[in-house]
Design an enzyme around this catalytic site. Structure first.
Site, short mmCIF file in Angstrom:
data_model
loop_
_atom_site.label_atom_id
_atom_site.label_comp_id
_atom_site.label_asym_id
_atom_site.label_seq_id
_atom_site.Cartn_x
_atom_site.Cartn_y
_atom_site.Cartn_z
CD GLN A 209 -1.70 0.42 5.08
OE1 GLN A 209 -1.35 1.53 4.73
NE2 GLN A 209 -0.86 -0.61 5.17
CG ASN B 131 7.40 -4.41 2.17
OD1 ASN B 131 7.24 -3.40 2.83
ND2 ASN B 131 7.53 -4.36 0.86
N GLY B 132 10.44 -5.37 1.47
CA GLY B 132 11.68 -4.60 1.58
C GLY B 132 12.79 -5.11 0.69
CG ASP B 133 16.14 -3.60 0.40
OD1 ASP B 133 15.63 -2.50 0.11
OD2 ASP B 133 17.02 -3.74 1.27
N GLY C 174 6.87 -3.19 -3.28
CA GLY C 174 6.52 -1.77 -3.21
C GLY C 174 7.13 -0.97 -4.33
CB CYS D 21 3.12 5.38 7.66
SG CYS D 21 3.43 6.94 6.80
N PRO E 216 0.84 -1.20 0.00
CG PRO E 216 0.04 -1.01 2.18
CD PRO E 216 0.82 -1.91 1.28
CG MET E 217 3.64 1.88 -2.01
SD MET E 217 4.84 1.60 -3.35
CE MET E 217 3.82 0.71 -4.53
CB ALA E 218 0.85 7.83 0.02
#
Length: 334
Positions: A71, A201-203, A225, A101, A16-18
């Site tokens: 979310q 999640n991440g990289d 992401g 966040c 979930p990304m703004a």
């Protein structure tokens, strides 16, 4: 991966990304192989008050978004429960709680990654939302607040006991924000500690990264992401499919723009909001620098359509990698 009554075909999820995880983009990634695509983080306070802008974030395509995941962020358990009910009534079938966040406008109100410093309140939020909505409730957490307070395992244990259906772990601290390297060992520690599904999640920038995350952490699913910004085809590639050719890229960027305009409802505002996605779509293509310079000045839908046609109908991948440059992907936080 199974979550409540839902069985997912692939173990790949859009983060979930703004400003990114809006209905047009969610629909695209789901069609390309993502199993689940939560909304961008939505204010519980705004949803409780039924703010028109907030409610717009919950527009979704029920034919494609099954189940629809919303979310929420907020620091008050009762208000979060009320917002969860509002989200359910607007079509949500999974509620995800943002506990990751790092931006000050979220954390100063006790929400987002501030909840990593208060596991009891974080757990109470999950419990209250679950009891009020009757829906599966998940959460996205970080490693901790800073390097001296890495407590993801303790938070995960508290959230599982509160009834969380699954947890996504972004193994950077709040102090790191999106800098430095994600510590996947934290994901592995959480996976060994709790029984509910764990989403890493991440990289994760490629199918090889995703395979390595599964191997090193034992996670049940992988959340992608920033690597999906301008490259929704990564979800197809994660399941063994090909990258896009030039014609497909042009068609999809054009489609995304038209659906974005319709979703936004305001031509000028819609064009300006689409500038960053345009920059992201140009990543890795020859001539991207010149295209970006012009794209940031566009204000008219006809100009954008023309620019998309001119650039994406001819642009080829830059094998030297110089087209990556300094594209601001950190603007899409979550």
């Amino acid at each position: 991966m199974k979550l409540g009554p839902y069985q997912f075909a692939t173990p790949y999820i859009l983060a979930p990304m703004a400003g990114v995880s809006q209905m047009p983009f969610r629909r695209i990634v789901l069609e390309l192989g993502a199993s689940w695509a939560p909304t961008e983080l939505i204010s519980a306070e705004g949803l409780f008050r039924m703010s028109p802008r907030t409610v717009r974030y919950l527009r979704h395509d029920p034919k494609v978004e099954q189940p629809f995941c919303v979310q929420l962020f907020g620091g008050d358990p009762e208000r979060m429960a009320q917002a969860g009910v509002a989200a359910r009534d607007l079509g949500a079938r999974i509620i995800d709680i943002n506990m990751g966040c790092p931006v000050p406008k979220v954390t100063r109100n006790g929400a987002g990654s501030a909840l990593m410093g208060d596991p009891a309140r974080a757990a109470l939020i999950v419990q209250k939302v679950r009891e009020a909505t009757g829906l599966p409730v998940t959460a996205k957490i970080r490693s901790g607040w800073d390097s001296s307070r890495v407590n993801a395992v303790d938070v995960a244990r508290a959230l599982e006991q509160a009834g969380a259906a699954a947890l996504a772990i972004h193994p950077r601290t709040r102090a790191q924000a999106y800098s430095g390297k994600a510590d996947w060992s934290v994901i592995a520690q959480v996976k060994k500690t709790i029984a509910i599904p764990v989403i890493g999640n991440g990289d994760v920038k490629s199918p090889a990264d995703a395979r390595r995350m599964f191997e090193e952490t034992g996670c049940d699913a992988v959340m992608v992401g920033r690597a999906a910004l301008g490259n929704p085809w990564i979800f197809r590639q994660l399941t063994g499919g090909p990258p896009p050719d030039r014609a497909e890229r042009l068609a999809l960027v054009s489609r995304h723009f038209e659906e974005h305009l319709a979703f936004f409802g305001d031509p000028l505002g819609g064009v300006r909001a689409f500038r960053k996605p345009l920059l992201w779509y140009a990543r890795g293509l020859r001539g991207a620098n010149q295209f970006r310079t012009g794209a940031t000045l566009l204000d008219d839908p006809a100009q954008v359509r023309s620019a998309i046609e001119r650039f994406f109908s001819t642009a080829e991948p830059d094998q030297n990698g110089s087209a990556e440059d300094d594209v601001d992907c950190d603007a899409a936080y979550g």
